[in-house]
Design a protein around this motif. Structure first.
Motif: not given
Ligand code: HEC
Length: 456
Positions: A107-123
Protein backbone atom coordinates in the motif's frame (compact mmCIF):
# COMPACT_ATOMS: atom_id res chain seq x y z
CA UNK A 1 5.24 -12.57 -17.82
CA UNK A 2 1.76 -13.18 -19.14
CA UNK A 3 1.56 -9.61 -20.32
CA UNK A 4 4.70 -9.94 -22.37
CA UNK A 5 3.34 -13.04 -24.05
CA UNK A 6 0.03 -11.36 -24.75
CA UNK A 7 1.74 -8.28 -26.09
CA UNK A 8 3.71 -10.41 -28.50
CA UNK A 9 0.68 -12.24 -29.86
CA UNK A 10 -2.19 -9.79 -29.41
CA UNK A 11 -0.72 -6.31 -29.56
CA UNK A 12 -4.10 -4.63 -29.91
CA UNK A 13 -5.58 -6.41 -26.94
CA UNK A 14 -2.72 -5.56 -24.64
CA UNK A 15 -2.98 -1.87 -25.48
CA UNK A 16 -6.54 -1.91 -24.33
CA UNK A 17 -5.69 -3.94 -21.20
CA UNK A 18 -2.86 -1.60 -20.24
CA UNK A 19 -5.08 1.45 -20.61
CA UNK A 20 -7.77 -0.18 -18.49
CA UNK A 21 -5.34 -1.16 -15.78
CA UNK A 22 -3.77 2.31 -15.70
CA UNK A 23 -7.22 3.70 -15.18
CA UNK A 24 -8.10 1.32 -12.36
CA UNK A 25 -4.80 1.95 -10.66
CA UNK A 26 -5.39 5.74 -10.63
CA UNK A 27 -8.90 5.26 -9.39
CA UNK A 28 -7.75 2.87 -6.67
CA UNK A 29 -4.51 4.71 -5.77
CA UNK A 30 -4.12 4.81 -2.00
CA UNK A 31 -4.29 8.27 -0.46
CA UNK A 32 -2.51 9.63 2.58
CA UNK A 33 -5.72 10.48 4.42
CA UNK A 34 -7.51 7.22 3.90
CA UNK A 35 -4.86 4.50 3.58
CA UNK A 36 -1.48 5.76 4.74
CA UNK A 37 -2.22 7.76 7.91
CA UNK A 38 -3.68 4.69 9.70
CA UNK A 39 -0.51 2.70 8.92
CA UNK A 40 1.73 5.54 10.08
CA UNK A 41 -0.28 5.82 13.30
CA UNK A 42 0.03 2.11 13.99
CA UNK A 43 3.62 1.53 12.93
CA UNK A 44 5.60 4.78 12.70
CA UNK A 45 4.40 7.65 14.89
CA UNK A 46 5.64 6.24 18.20
CA UNK A 47 9.06 7.36 16.97
CA UNK A 48 8.21 9.74 14.13
CA UNK A 49 6.70 12.60 16.12
CA UNK A 50 8.16 15.77 17.65
CA UNK A 51 10.36 14.91 20.67
CA UNK A 52 10.70 11.28 19.87
CA UNK A 53 13.83 9.64 18.55
CA UNK A 54 13.27 9.82 14.79
CA UNK A 55 14.58 12.73 12.70
CA UNK A 56 11.18 13.77 11.29
CA UNK A 57 7.51 13.66 12.17
CA UNK A 58 5.17 11.50 10.07
CA UNK A 59 1.89 12.82 11.46
CA UNK A 60 0.48 15.24 8.89
CA UNK A 61 0.45 14.99 5.11
CA UNK A 62 2.61 18.14 4.87
CA UNK A 63 5.25 16.59 7.14
CA UNK A 64 5.21 13.22 5.39
CA UNK A 65 5.03 14.20 1.72
CA UNK A 66 8.67 15.40 1.35
CA UNK A 67 9.88 12.00 2.61
CA UNK A 68 7.81 9.90 0.22
CA UNK A 69 10.76 8.61 -1.81
CA UNK A 70 12.83 7.80 1.25
CA UNK A 71 9.80 6.14 2.89
CA UNK A 72 9.30 3.87 -0.10
CA UNK A 73 12.95 2.92 0.00
CA UNK A 74 13.07 2.24 3.74
CA UNK A 75 9.83 0.27 3.97
CA UNK A 76 10.29 -1.83 0.85
CA UNK A 77 13.75 -2.92 2.04
CA UNK A 78 12.30 -3.55 5.52
CA UNK A 79 14.71 -1.14 7.19
CA UNK A 80 11.76 0.78 8.65
CA UNK A 81 10.17 0.08 11.04
CA UNK A 82 13.44 -1.18 12.56
CA UNK A 83 12.57 -4.87 12.59
CA UNK A 84 15.36 -6.57 10.73
CA UNK A 85 14.83 -10.21 11.47
CA UNK A 86 14.57 -12.46 8.42
CA UNK A 87 10.98 -13.53 7.94
CA UNK A 88 11.75 -16.71 6.03
CA UNK A 89 13.75 -18.73 8.59
CA UNK A 90 13.72 -19.48 12.28
CA UNK A 91 11.23 -18.50 14.96
CA UNK A 92 8.55 -16.22 13.51
CA UNK A 93 6.27 -15.37 16.42
CA UNK A 94 7.24 -12.48 18.65
CA UNK A 95 5.75 -10.52 21.53
CA UNK A 96 6.92 -7.17 20.21
CA UNK A 97 6.72 -7.47 16.41
CA UNK A 98 6.55 -3.95 14.96
CA UNK A 99 7.03 -4.94 11.33
CA UNK A 100 4.72 -4.00 8.47
CA UNK A 101 2.66 -6.68 6.79
CA UNK A 102 3.40 -7.28 3.12
CA UNK A 103 0.03 -5.70 2.33
CA UNK A 104 0.94 -2.52 4.25
CA UNK A 105 4.25 -2.33 2.39
CA UNK A 106 2.45 -2.75 -0.94
CA UNK A 107 0.00 0.00 0.00
CA UNK A 108 2.78 2.44 0.92
CA UNK A 109 4.72 1.64 -2.26
CA UNK A 110 1.57 2.07 -4.41
CA UNK A 111 0.89 5.41 -2.71
CA UNK A 112 4.40 6.72 -3.45
CA UNK A 113 4.29 5.37 -7.03
CA UNK A 114 0.99 7.18 -7.60
CA UNK A 115 2.66 10.49 -6.66
CA UNK A 116 1.87 10.33 -2.92
CA UNK A 117 -1.58 11.94 -3.17
CA UNK A 118 -3.21 13.54 -0.13
CA UNK A 119 -6.80 12.45 -0.75
CA UNK A 120 -9.69 13.91 1.19
CA UNK A 121 -8.65 15.21 4.66
CA UNK A 122 -12.10 14.13 5.85
CA UNK A 123 -10.88 10.53 5.58
CA UNK A 124 -8.11 11.09 8.15
CA UNK A 125 -8.27 8.97 11.31
CA UNK A 126 -8.52 10.77 14.65
CA UNK A 127 -5.00 11.94 15.62
CA UNK A 128 -3.23 9.91 18.32
CA UNK A 129 -2.19 11.74 21.48
CA UNK A 130 1.52 12.66 21.41
CA UNK A 131 3.52 10.58 23.83
CA UNK A 132 5.85 11.84 26.53
CA UNK A 133 9.32 12.25 25.06
CA UNK A 134 11.49 10.04 27.32
CA UNK A 135 8.72 7.67 28.49
CA UNK A 136 9.44 4.03 29.38
CA UNK A 137 8.54 1.67 26.55
CA UNK A 138 6.97 -0.54 29.23
CA UNK A 139 4.56 2.28 30.13
CA UNK A 140 3.77 2.88 26.45
CA UNK A 141 2.98 -0.80 26.09
CA UNK A 142 0.54 -0.74 29.00
CA UNK A 143 2.54 -2.36 31.82
CA UNK A 144 2.22 0.71 34.08
CA UNK A 145 5.10 2.53 35.74
CA UNK A 146 8.04 0.50 37.12
CA UNK A 147 7.94 -0.40 40.83
CA UNK A 148 11.55 0.61 41.40
CA UNK A 149 13.64 3.14 39.49
CA UNK A 150 17.38 3.42 40.09
CA UNK A 151 19.17 6.34 38.47
CA UNK A 152 22.92 6.54 37.92
CA UNK A 153 24.84 9.77 38.33
CA UNK A 154 25.48 11.67 35.08
CA UNK A 155 28.66 12.11 33.11
CA UNK A 156 29.31 15.47 31.47
CA UNK A 157 30.57 14.64 27.99
CA UNK A 158 32.39 17.53 26.22
CA UNK A 159 31.39 18.40 22.65
CA UNK A 160 34.41 16.58 21.23
CA UNK A 161 36.06 13.73 23.05
CA UNK A 162 36.98 10.06 22.73
CA UNK A 163 34.40 7.50 23.79
CA UNK A 164 34.05 7.05 27.54
CA UNK A 165 33.02 3.99 29.57
CA UNK A 166 31.31 5.40 32.61
CA UNK A 167 31.03 2.95 35.50
CA UNK A 168 29.26 4.34 38.58
CA UNK A 169 27.26 2.19 41.01
CA UNK A 170 24.06 2.55 43.03
CA UNK A 171 22.43 0.86 46.02
CA UNK A 172 19.28 -1.17 45.38
CA UNK A 173 16.50 0.42 47.46
CA UNK A 174 14.92 -2.78 48.84
CA UNK A 175 14.63 -4.17 52.35
CA UNK A 176 13.54 -7.71 51.46
CA UNK A 177 14.19 -10.13 48.58
CA UNK A 178 12.07 -9.35 45.50
CA UNK A 179 11.61 -11.03 42.13
CA UNK A 180 11.86 -8.92 38.98
CA UNK A 181 9.33 -9.60 36.21
CA UNK A 182 10.46 -7.04 33.65
CA UNK A 183 13.34 -4.62 33.30
CA UNK A 184 14.05 -1.58 31.15
CA UNK A 185 16.97 0.84 30.95
CA UNK A 186 16.60 4.29 29.47
CA UNK A 187 18.96 7.24 29.11
CA UNK A 188 18.30 9.71 31.92
CA UNK A 189 17.17 12.51 29.59
CA UNK A 190 16.18 13.08 26.00
CA UNK A 191 19.56 14.42 24.86
CA UNK A 192 21.26 11.40 26.40
CA UNK A 193 19.46 9.29 23.80
CA UNK A 194 22.00 10.65 21.34
CA UNK A 195 25.13 10.12 23.45
CA UNK A 196 24.55 6.79 25.21
CA UNK A 197 25.33 3.97 22.85
CA UNK A 198 24.82 1.25 25.32
CA UNK A 199 24.29 0.82 29.00
CA UNK A 200 24.61 -2.37 30.99
CA UNK A 201 23.30 -2.83 34.53
CA UNK A 202 25.11 -5.56 36.46
CA UNK A 203 24.00 -6.87 39.79
CA UNK A 204 26.79 -6.74 42.37
CA UNK A 205 26.06 -9.81 44.47
CA UNK A 206 26.66 -10.21 48.15
CA UNK A 207 27.11 -13.95 47.98
CA UNK A 208 24.57 -15.68 45.79
CA UNK A 209 26.11 -18.42 43.64
CA UNK A 210 22.65 -19.25 42.20
CA UNK A 211 22.59 -15.88 40.47
CA UNK A 212 25.67 -16.78 38.41
CA UNK A 213 24.99 -18.56 35.12
CA UNK A 214 26.53 -22.06 35.26
CA UNK A 215 24.53 -23.61 32.44
CA UNK A 216 26.82 -23.03 29.48
CA UNK A 217 30.38 -23.87 28.54
CA UNK A 218 32.62 -22.97 25.66
CA UNK A 219 35.94 -24.27 26.74
CA UNK A 220 37.76 -23.52 29.97
CA UNK A 221 37.71 -19.81 30.79
CA UNK A 222 41.06 -18.57 32.02
CA UNK A 223 40.65 -17.75 35.73
CA UNK A 224 39.87 -14.08 36.36
CA UNK A 225 39.31 -13.53 32.62
CA UNK A 226 36.88 -10.86 31.54
CA UNK A 227 34.34 -13.56 30.80
CA UNK A 228 34.71 -15.06 34.24
CA UNK A 229 34.22 -11.62 35.73
CA UNK A 230 31.06 -11.10 33.70
CA UNK A 231 29.72 -14.49 34.83
CA UNK A 232 30.20 -13.38 38.42
CA UNK A 233 28.40 -10.10 37.88
CA UNK A 234 25.10 -11.29 36.46
CA UNK A 235 23.42 -8.81 34.22
CA UNK A 236 20.04 -7.36 34.86
CA UNK A 237 19.96 -5.92 31.41
CA UNK A 238 21.95 -4.71 28.45
CA UNK A 239 20.40 -1.72 26.72
CA UNK A 240 21.46 -0.12 23.45
CA UNK A 241 20.01 2.42 21.03
CA UNK A 242 16.62 1.26 19.82
CA UNK A 243 16.03 -1.37 22.49
CA UNK A 244 13.00 -1.46 24.78
CA UNK A 245 12.55 -3.76 27.77
CA UNK A 246 13.28 -7.38 28.64
CA UNK A 247 10.20 -9.16 29.94
CA UNK A 248 10.91 -12.50 31.56
CA UNK A 249 8.80 -15.51 30.82
CA UNK A 250 5.82 -16.02 33.14
CA UNK A 251 6.99 -17.86 36.25
CA UNK A 252 10.62 -16.79 35.83
CA UNK A 253 12.59 -13.70 36.75
CA UNK A 254 15.63 -12.28 38.51
CA UNK A 255 15.91 -12.36 42.28
CA UNK A 256 17.31 -9.20 43.84
CA UNK A 257 18.45 -9.13 47.47
CA UNK A 258 18.84 -6.31 49.98
CA UNK A 259 22.40 -5.04 50.09
CA UNK A 260 23.09 -5.82 46.43
CA UNK A 261 24.16 -2.96 44.20
CA UNK A 262 23.69 -2.02 40.58
CA UNK A 263 26.92 -1.45 38.76
CA UNK A 264 26.73 0.40 35.45
CA UNK A 265 28.79 0.17 32.31
CA UNK A 266 27.74 3.04 30.05
CA UNK A 267 29.34 3.62 26.70
CA UNK A 268 29.12 7.36 25.97
CA UNK A 269 29.95 9.01 22.69
CA UNK A 270 30.61 12.72 22.04
CA UNK A 271 28.10 14.39 19.68
CA UNK A 272 29.42 17.89 18.98
CA UNK A 273 27.74 19.61 21.93
CA UNK A 274 28.22 19.17 25.67
CA UNK A 275 25.68 16.71 27.07
CA UNK A 276 25.22 15.34 30.59
CA UNK A 277 23.98 11.82 30.45
CA UNK A 278 23.36 8.84 32.67
CA UNK A 279 20.98 5.89 32.75
CA UNK A 280 17.96 4.80 34.73
CA UNK A 281 16.81 1.27 35.26
CA UNK A 282 13.14 0.49 35.83
CA UNK A 283 12.23 -2.75 37.59
CA UNK A 284 8.72 -4.20 37.43
CA UNK A 285 8.31 -6.70 40.29
CA UNK A 286 6.24 -9.81 40.79
CA UNK A 287 3.54 -9.10 43.39
CA UNK A 288 4.29 -10.58 46.79
CA UNK A 289 2.81 -14.05 47.08
CA UNK A 290 3.24 -14.68 43.34
CA UNK A 291 7.01 -15.15 43.32
CA UNK A 292 8.37 -17.45 40.63
CA UNK A 293 10.76 -20.31 41.31
CA UNK A 294 13.10 -19.97 38.37
CA UNK A 295 15.78 -17.53 37.38
CA UNK A 296 16.32 -16.23 33.91
CA UNK A 297 19.95 -15.69 32.84
CA UNK A 298 21.12 -13.23 30.22
CA UNK A 299 23.87 -14.76 28.10
CA UNK A 300 25.96 -13.22 25.33
CA UNK A 301 26.44 -16.28 23.09
CA UNK A 302 29.69 -15.61 21.32
CA UNK A 303 30.12 -15.38 17.57
CA UNK A 304 33.92 -15.66 17.90
CA UNK A 305 36.00 -18.81 17.78
CA UNK A 306 38.60 -17.38 20.12
CA UNK A 307 37.94 -15.10 23.09
CA UNK A 308 38.50 -11.44 22.38
CA UNK A 309 39.99 -12.12 18.96
CA UNK A 310 38.82 -10.61 15.67
CA UNK A 311 40.80 -9.91 12.52
CA UNK A 312 38.88 -7.92 9.90
CA UNK A 313 41.10 -6.74 7.03
CA UNK A 314 40.42 -3.41 5.28
CA UNK A 315 38.06 -3.37 2.27
CA UNK A 316 36.78 -6.85 2.89
CA UNK A 317 33.85 -8.97 3.93
CA UNK A 318 34.63 -11.41 6.72
CA UNK A 319 33.03 -14.15 8.73
CA UNK A 320 33.49 -15.61 12.21
CA UNK A 321 31.62 -18.24 14.20
CA UNK A 322 31.41 -19.33 17.81
CA UNK A 323 30.14 -22.42 19.61
CA UNK A 324 28.68 -22.68 23.11
CA UNK A 325 27.49 -25.92 24.73
CA UNK A 326 24.28 -25.91 26.74
CA UNK A 327 24.93 -28.00 29.85
CA UNK A 328 21.23 -27.91 30.81
CA UNK A 329 17.89 -28.27 29.02
CA UNK A 330 17.23 -24.69 27.95
CA UNK A 331 14.47 -22.38 26.73
CA UNK A 332 15.67 -19.33 24.84
CA UNK A 333 13.26 -16.42 25.19
CA UNK A 334 14.70 -13.66 23.01
CA UNK A 335 17.39 -12.67 20.52
CA UNK A 336 19.32 -9.44 20.32
CA UNK A 337 22.24 -9.43 17.91
CA UNK A 338 25.08 -7.19 19.05
CA UNK A 339 27.79 -5.76 16.81
CA UNK A 340 29.38 -2.38 16.25
CA UNK A 341 29.76 -0.53 12.95
CA UNK A 342 30.99 -3.32 10.65
CA UNK A 343 28.51 -5.98 11.76
CA UNK A 344 26.31 -7.03 8.86
CA UNK A 345 24.49 -10.27 9.60
CA UNK A 346 24.10 -12.81 12.39
CA UNK A 347 22.60 -16.25 12.48
CA UNK A 348 21.96 -18.34 15.58
CA UNK A 349 21.60 -22.04 15.01
CA UNK A 350 21.16 -25.00 17.34
CA UNK A 351 23.14 -28.18 16.68
CA UNK A 352 21.24 -30.87 18.54
CA UNK A 353 22.89 -33.79 20.30
CA UNK A 354 21.81 -36.10 17.44
CA UNK A 355 23.47 -33.80 14.89
CA UNK A 356 20.25 -32.25 13.57
CA UNK A 357 20.54 -28.51 12.93
CA UNK A 358 17.87 -25.91 13.43
CA UNK A 359 18.10 -22.21 12.64
CA UNK A 360 16.77 -20.18 15.55
CA UNK A 361 16.99 -16.66 14.10
CA UNK A 362 18.76 -14.73 11.35
CA UNK A 363 19.22 -10.99 10.88
CA UNK A 364 20.55 -10.26 7.41
CA UNK A 365 20.76 -6.48 7.42
CA UNK A 366 22.00 -5.54 10.86
CA UNK A 367 22.05 -1.80 11.49
CA UNK A 368 24.12 -0.38 14.35
CA UNK A 369 21.43 2.20 15.17
CA UNK A 370 19.07 -0.59 16.00
CA UNK A 371 19.91 -3.09 18.70
CA UNK A 372 16.41 -4.45 18.33
CA UNK A 373 15.48 -7.13 20.86
CA UNK A 374 13.32 -9.83 19.28
CA UNK A 375 11.23 -11.32 22.09
CA UNK A 376 9.85 -14.74 21.20
CA UNK A 377 6.21 -15.60 21.82
CA UNK A 378 5.92 -17.89 24.85
CA UNK A 379 4.76 -20.80 22.69
CA UNK A 380 7.41 -20.18 20.05
CA UNK A 381 10.45 -19.75 22.34
CA UNK A 382 12.75 -22.57 21.23
CA UNK A 383 13.62 -25.30 23.73
CA UNK A 384 16.65 -27.60 23.51
CA UNK A 385 17.98 -30.63 25.38
CA UNK A 386 21.27 -30.45 27.27
CA UNK A 387 24.23 -31.11 25.03
CA UNK A 388 22.89 -28.84 22.28
CA UNK A 389 25.47 -26.48 20.80
CA UNK A 390 24.51 -22.88 20.10
CA UNK A 391 26.32 -21.89 16.94
CA UNK A 392 26.52 -18.17 16.21
CA UNK A 393 27.66 -17.10 12.73
CA UNK A 394 28.66 -13.48 12.19
CA UNK A 395 29.37 -11.57 8.98
CA UNK A 396 31.15 -8.21 8.76
CA UNK A 397 31.21 -5.63 5.99
CA UNK A 398 34.36 -3.52 6.15
CA UNK A 399 33.91 -2.08 2.65
CA UNK A 400 32.62 1.27 1.48
CA UNK A 401 29.27 -0.36 0.63
CA UNK A 402 28.48 -0.41 4.34
CA UNK A 403 26.86 2.98 5.02
CA UNK A 404 27.84 2.95 8.73
CA UNK A 405 31.52 2.17 8.03
CA UNK A 406 33.62 5.13 9.26
CA UNK A 407 36.72 4.02 7.32
CA UNK A 408 37.05 0.96 5.07
CA UNK A 409 40.84 1.49 4.90
CA UNK A 410 41.19 0.53 8.59
CA UNK A 411 42.02 -2.91 9.92
CA UNK A 412 39.49 -3.73 12.65
CA UNK A 413 40.08 -5.82 15.76
CA UNK A 414 38.14 -6.85 18.83
CA UNK A 415 37.36 -4.13 21.37
CA UNK A 416 34.92 -2.02 23.31
CA UNK A 417 35.17 1.16 21.26
CA UNK A 418 32.49 1.72 18.61
CA UNK A 419 35.22 1.62 15.94
CA UNK A 420 36.35 -1.79 17.19
CA UNK A 421 34.13 -4.80 16.62
CA UNK A 422 32.51 -7.62 18.56
CA UNK A 423 29.79 -10.17 17.88
CA UNK A 424 27.44 -11.90 20.22
CA UNK A 425 23.82 -12.87 20.54
CA UNK A 426 22.25 -11.61 23.76
CA UNK A 427 19.70 -14.18 24.80
CA UNK A 428 17.76 -14.73 28.01
CA UNK A 429 17.58 -18.38 28.94
CA UNK A 430 15.73 -20.48 31.48
CA UNK A 431 17.03 -23.92 32.46
CA UNK A 432 14.69 -26.88 32.88
CA UNK A 433 15.28 -30.13 34.73
CA UNK A 434 14.49 -33.32 32.80
CA UNK A 435 10.93 -33.62 34.13
CA UNK A 436 10.14 -29.97 33.30
CA UNK A 437 11.70 -30.38 29.88
CA UNK A 438 9.58 -33.44 29.07
CA UNK A 439 6.45 -31.78 30.41
CA UNK A 440 7.01 -28.72 28.23
CA UNK A 441 7.57 -30.81 25.10
CA UNK A 442 4.39 -32.78 25.84
CA UNK A 443 2.40 -29.59 26.44
CA UNK A 444 3.60 -28.10 23.14
CA UNK A 445 2.85 -31.30 21.27
CA UNK A 446 -0.66 -31.36 22.69
CA UNK A 447 -1.16 -27.74 21.64
CA UNK A 448 -0.04 -28.26 18.06
CA UNK A 449 -2.20 -31.37 17.79
CA UNK A 450 -5.28 -29.47 19.00
CA UNK A 451 -4.52 -26.57 16.66
CA UNK A 452 -4.21 -29.03 13.77
CA UNK A 453 -7.44 -30.79 14.70
CA UNK A 454 -9.26 -27.47 14.93
CA UNK A 455 -8.09 -26.55 11.45
CA UNK A 456 -9.30 -29.81 9.94
C1 HEC B 1 11.29 2.51 16.88
C2 HEC B 1 11.26 3.83 16.28
C3 HEC B 1 10.89 3.97 14.83
C4 HEC B 1 9.81 3.43 14.17
C5 HEC B 1 8.72 2.54 14.73
C6 HEC B 1 9.89 3.89 12.81
N1 HEC B 1 11.00 4.68 12.65
FE1 HEC B 1 11.67 5.49 10.92
N2 HEC B 1 13.35 6.17 11.86
C7 HEC B 1 13.57 6.10 13.19
C8 HEC B 1 14.86 6.71 13.48
C9 HEC B 1 15.51 6.88 14.88
C10 HEC B 1 15.42 7.09 12.26
C11 HEC B 1 16.83 7.73 12.01
C12 HEC B 1 17.89 6.67 12.16
C13 HEC B 1 17.86 5.66 11.06
O1 HEC B 1 17.82 6.06 9.89
O2 HEC B 1 17.84 4.46 11.34
C14 HEC B 1 14.43 6.74 11.25
C15 HEC B 1 14.60 6.95 9.90
C16 HEC B 1 13.57 6.83 8.96
C17 HEC B 1 13.67 7.23 7.58
C18 HEC B 1 14.89 7.83 6.91
C19 HEC B 1 14.88 9.30 7.04
C20 HEC B 1 16.03 9.87 6.22
O3 HEC B 1 16.90 10.51 6.81
O4 HEC B 1 16.04 9.64 5.00
C21 HEC B 1 12.45 6.97 7.01
C22 HEC B 1 12.04 7.25 5.58
C23 HEC B 1 11.61 6.39 8.02
N3 HEC B 1 12.33 6.31 9.19
C24 HEC B 1 10.31 5.99 7.82
C25 HEC B 1 9.58 5.25 8.74
C26 HEC B 1 8.27 4.71 8.48
C27 HEC B 1 7.49 4.95 7.20
C28 HEC B 1 7.90 4.03 9.59
C29 HEC B 1 6.63 3.22 9.79
C30 HEC B 1 6.19 2.39 8.74
C31 HEC B 1 8.98 4.15 10.54
N4 HEC B 1 9.97 4.89 10.00
C32 HEC B 1 8.99 3.58 11.82
C33 HEC B 1 12.75 5.54 14.15
C34 HEC B 1 11.62 4.77 13.86
Amino acid sequence: MRRVLMAASFGGVILFAAAASAQTSTAAAPTFSKDIAPIFQAKCQACHQPNSIAPMSLISFAESRPWARSIKNRVSTRQMPPWHIDQSVGVQKFQNDMSLTQKQIDTIVAWVDAGAPQGDPKDLPKPLPLSNDNEWQGVKDGFGPPDIVVKSSEYKMPANHQDVWYRPSNDLPITEPRWVRMVEIRPSNLKARKTIHHSIAYLLLNDDPDAVNQGTANGPAPAASREDLVARRPQLMEWAIGKGYDRFREGTGKLILPGEKISWDQHIHAVGEEVSSGSEIGLWLYPKGQEPKKRSYLIGFTGLRERGFLDIPPNSLSFTEGFTVLKENTIITNFQPHFHLRGKAMQVEAILPDGARQIISYVGNFNFNWMTNYIYDDDAAPVFPKGTVIHVSAWYDNTRNNPTNPDPEQWVGYGDRTVDEMAHAWMNVVYLDDAEYKALLAERKAKTTTERDQKQ
